[in-house]
Design a protein around this motif. Structure first.
Motif, PDB file in Angstrom:
ATOM      1  N   ASP A  68      -5.543   6.514  -1.140  1.00  0.00           N
ATOM      2  CA  ASP A  68      -3.965   5.555  -1.014  1.00  0.00           C
ATOM      3  C   ASP A  68      -4.310   4.858   0.270  1.00  0.00           C
ATOM      4  N   TYR A  69      -3.532   3.709   0.393  1.00  0.00           N
ATOM      5  CA  TYR A  69      -3.189   3.077   1.709  1.00  0.00           C
ATOM      6  C   TYR A  69      -2.024   3.798   2.342  1.00  0.00           C
ATOM      7  N   GLU A  70      -2.060   4.043   3.549  1.00  0.00           N
ATOM      8  CA  GLU A  70      -1.056   4.894   4.325  1.00  0.00           C
ATOM      9  C   GLU A  70      -0.707   4.039   5.532  1.00  0.00           C
ATOM     10  N   ILE A  80      -2.890   0.079   8.984  1.00  0.00           N
ATOM     11  CA  ILE A  80      -3.259   0.586   7.813  1.00  0.00           C
ATOM     12  C   ILE A  80      -4.242   1.707   7.905  1.00  0.00           C
ATOM     13  N   ALA A  81      -4.177   2.758   7.087  1.00  0.00           N
ATOM     14  CA  ALA A  81      -5.215   3.911   7.084  1.00  0.00           C
ATOM     15  C   ALA A  81      -5.560   4.064   5.336  1.00  0.00           C
ATOM     16  N   HIS A 152     -13.165   6.424   6.611  1.00  0.00           N
ATOM     17  CA  HIS A 152     -11.946   5.899   6.676  1.00  0.00           C
ATOM     18  C   HIS A 152     -12.204   4.303   7.281  1.00  0.00           C
ATOM     19  N   TYR A 153     -11.185   3.632   6.663  1.00  0.00           N
ATOM     20  CA  TYR A 153     -10.845   2.128   6.839  1.00  0.00           C
ATOM     21  C   TYR A 153     -11.217   1.937   8.325  1.00  0.00           C
TER      22      TYR A 153
END
Length: 165
Positions: A68-70, A80-81, A152-153
């Motif tokens: 999920d986006y965090e 965003i992560a 990770h993004y």
């Protein structure tokens, strides 16, 4: 004496999984490996100025475990992560001559993900022939089946990648 996990069983598992990943799911990613020969290094053997050079991308099929986006809020502002798990058949990586390493980059849906962990512990029947301590008859049993890259993004700007047409 081992009854299951022979090379015939392993071949069956590979055929079923390859058909599932290649013909049914068909999820492709672009895999960028770090080119250590072309990456400038500083005195400590690290990438100078954070500049890394990558080999051209390789198209590989895999399963993707989407996180999920965090939202993260720092002094520099919002960020965003998103964490991902990219699951590859080991045989596909060997065929493409890809050895996943921390720092490699994966392109999926026009987003970039940097590999921060490589996990290769999915062994068929808990055995790998290269590490057989039970006797010569076990050399035909078990196999290392898949490799999972956790990533990770990251923004393309932080990687120094510039998209053109």
């Amino acid at each position: 004496m081992a009854l299951y996990g022979s090379s015939r069983d392993i071949s069956f598992f590979h055929v079923i999984n390859a058909e599932l990943i290649h013909n049914i799911i068909e999820q492709n990613i672009g895999y960028y490996q770090i080119s250590l020969d072309e990456t400038p290094q500083n005195v400590y053997g690290e990438a100078a100025n954070g500049t890394k050079m990558y080999l051209p991308p390789v198209l590989i099929q895999c399963l993707i475990d989407r996180g999920d986006y965090e939202g993260q809020y720092t002094d520099a502002g919002p960020n965003i992560a998103r964490n991902f798990g990219f699951r590859f058949l080991r045989k596909d990586l060997v065929a493409q001559n890809v050895v996943p390493q921390i720092g490699d980059v994966i392109l999926w849906n026009n987003d970039y993900y940097e590999v921060n962990l490589v996990n290769e512990n999915q062994d068929i029947v808990g055995k790998v022939p290269q590490y057989n301590y039970g006797g010569a008859y076990l050399d035909d049993f078990g196999a290392s089946f898949s490799i999972i890259c956790f990533a990770h993004y990251v923004s393309p700007e932080s990687l120094g990648l510039i998209q053109t047409r």
